[in-house]
Design an enzyme around this catalytic site. Structure first.
Site, PDB file in Angstrom:
ATOM      1  N   PRO A  38       2.891   4.577  -0.675  1.00  0.00           N
ATOM      2  CA  PRO A  38       2.658   5.499   0.434  1.00  0.00           C
ATOM      3  C   PRO A  38       1.198   5.723   0.790  1.00  0.00           C
ATOM      4  O   PRO A  38       0.906   6.564   1.635  1.00  0.00           O
ATOM      5  CB  PRO A  38       3.304   6.800  -0.084  1.00  0.00           C
ATOM      6  N   GLY A  39       0.282   5.027   0.136  1.00  0.00           N
ATOM      7  CA  GLY A  39      -1.108   5.094   0.573  1.00  0.00           C
ATOM      8  C   GLY A  39      -2.039   5.835  -0.360  1.00  0.00           C
ATOM      9  O   GLY A  39      -3.219   6.019  -0.018  1.00  0.00           O
ATOM     10  N   ALA A  59       0.780  -1.236   0.000  1.00  0.00           N
ATOM     11  CA  ALA A  59       0.000   0.000   0.000  1.00  0.00           C
ATOM     12  C   ALA A  59       0.817   1.294   0.000  1.00  0.00           C
ATOM     13  O   ALA A  59       0.304   2.326  -0.455  1.00  0.00           O
ATOM     14  CB  ALA A  59      -0.933   0.006   1.204  1.00  0.00           C
ATOM     15  N   LYS A  88      -3.407   4.961  -3.303  1.00  0.00           N
ATOM     16  CA  LYS A  88      -4.533   4.159  -3.783  1.00  0.00           C
ATOM     17  C   LYS A  88      -5.427   3.748  -2.611  1.00  0.00           C
ATOM     18  O   LYS A  88      -6.653   3.709  -2.745  1.00  0.00           O
ATOM     19  CB  LYS A  88      -4.004   2.934  -4.539  1.00  0.00           C
ATOM     20  N   CYS A  93       3.615  -0.568 -12.556  1.00  0.00           N
ATOM     21  CA  CYS A  93       3.910   0.652 -13.302  1.00  0.00           C
ATOM     22  C   CYS A  93       5.086   0.393 -14.262  1.00  0.00           C
ATOM     23  O   CYS A  93       6.085   1.105 -14.239  1.00  0.00           O
ATOM     24  CB  CYS A  93       4.198   1.821 -12.375  1.00  0.00           C
TER      25      CYS A  93
END
Length: 394
Positions: free
Chosen positions: A219-220, A217, A222, A333
């Protein structure tokens, strides 16, 4: 052209003892280049930290960022420009100054500004060499590139890999697109994030009342985006300081995200407990080289294959968490087939209880069960994504 350049050099000659305006940002850029190349610092981390501590104005800060990122990104191309005028490689500090000066000439800085300020920023013992080589560059014809990798400034293996996976024309367009900086977008809640990441969040499709697990997750971005839907989100990451980033971002946004430290290859959650699971897996990053200018020089040819093994392990570990009828979303990505199509197809072969949803439509393109987002389509990160549905009876 030669007369104009001579007039420029005379008109902008500084008074004796005075520092040429513009030298200070070049000096800081040279220091940052040394930290990136010699110390292994990441450009996207070391540049903002240095700018926070310096006393330069806003214009000079933007100049430092452009010079540093651009010189790192174009390193191979710049070497091809300066090497014909060197009998042998000088000390690294001089090479960095030559690249910095050549970059400015390449992108259209006035000759006098590029030369005088760069020469002024380099230690005295190298100023004569740097001045002479850059003046030769100014007077020379454009170079004849020996390869696409040299012209676009990528390692040859990256060019060859993307040409194999995407086709020559599409790969070249992608590589050109990733030489252009892109500005992130700001979500409605204030979080800064590339649009491609918000589209991954949308693809997960979290609904109010659902339990969603984001197993990688940090750095958060999404996780907080999914929580905005009203879902309960568990955001896990392996590294403690990265979990702290999730906590900080969730707190800043007032987001109801439950951050935990956990190994995604062995998540400590009950089987069949989640309505939706997101595996935003570690990858080679070959779709985000516009945002990470030094990445192309750090990724090794064997990395995509090695990371694909980890990505398979993460999918295998995440699959049991999904409820019957739930979804498992996989995203990376990067643009390599080894880390996208091959991973998803191998997973589906081993898990008949899962089936792939239809690939997303424009600007996404399909490759088997995977949706591919090319960076040249919408000026975003390059991504690959697949949504896998668990059969209701399994």
């Amino acid at each position: 052209m030669a007369e104009r350049r001579a007039a420029n050099r005379t008109a902008h000659r500084p008074a004796k003892g005075a520092e040429v305006p513009g030298v200070a940002p070049r000096r800081l850029a040279l220091d940052l280049l040394a930290r990136i190349e010699d110390d292994g610092a990441w450009a996207n981390l070391v540049v903002p930290r240095a700018l926070d501590r310096c006393d330069l104005g806003d214009a000079d800060r933007r100049l430092v960022t452009e010079l540093t990122y651009g010189t790192v990104r174009q390193r191979r191309r710049l070497d091809a420009i300066i090497d014909p005028f060197l009998d042998r490689r000088p000390a690294d500090v001089a090479v960095r100054a030559l690249r910095l000066g050549a970059y400015q000439l390449e992108v259209g800085f006035p000759d006098h500004a590029a030369l005088n300020t760069t020469v002024g920023a380099v230690p005295k013992r190298w100023r004569g060499l740097v001045n002479a080589v850059l003046r030769n560059v100014v007077r020379s014809d454009p170079p004849r590139w020996r390869s696409l990798g040299e012209e676009l400034s990528y390692p040859d293996w990256i060019v060859e890999r993307l040409e194999t996976d995407l086709g020559r024309d599409v790969a070249e367009e992608a590589l050109e697109a990733m030489n252009r900086p892109v500005a992130p977008t700001v979500r409605a809640d204030g979080y800064t994030q590339d649009r491609a990441s918000t589209w991954v969040t949308d693809a997960v499709g979290a609904l109010p009342g659902e339990l969603v697990v984001d197993v990688c997750a940090a750095p958060g971005g999404k996780a907080t985006g999914m929580a905005a839907s009203g879902a309960t989100v568990i955001a896990a990451d392996l590294v403690a300081h990265r979990v702290d980033l999730v906590v900080e971002n969730a707190a800043r946004l007032g987001s109801d995200v439950h951050a935990v430290r956990a190994d995604a290859t062995s998540p400590p959650l009950r089987n069949r407990s989640a309505d939706r699971v997101l595996v935003d897996a570690p990858c080679s990053g070959l779709g985000v080289m516009h945002r990470r200018p030094d990445l192309r020089w750090r990724v090794a040819p064997e990395d995509p294959a090695n990371l694909a093994k980890l990505q398979r392990r993460l999918l295998e570990a995440a699959a049991p968490l999904v409820k019957p009828g739930g979804t498992l979303t996989y995203s990376v990505c990067t643009l390599t087939r080894a880390e996208s199509v091959d991973v998803v197809e191998a997973f589906l072969d081993d898990h008949p209880e899962f089936g792939a949803d239809a690939p997303l439509e424009g600007p996404w393109e399909s490759d088997g069960p995977v949706s591919i987002l090319l960076p040249q389509r919408e000026g975003t990160d390059g991504m690959a994504l697949a949504t896998l549905h668990r059969a209701p009876q399994h």
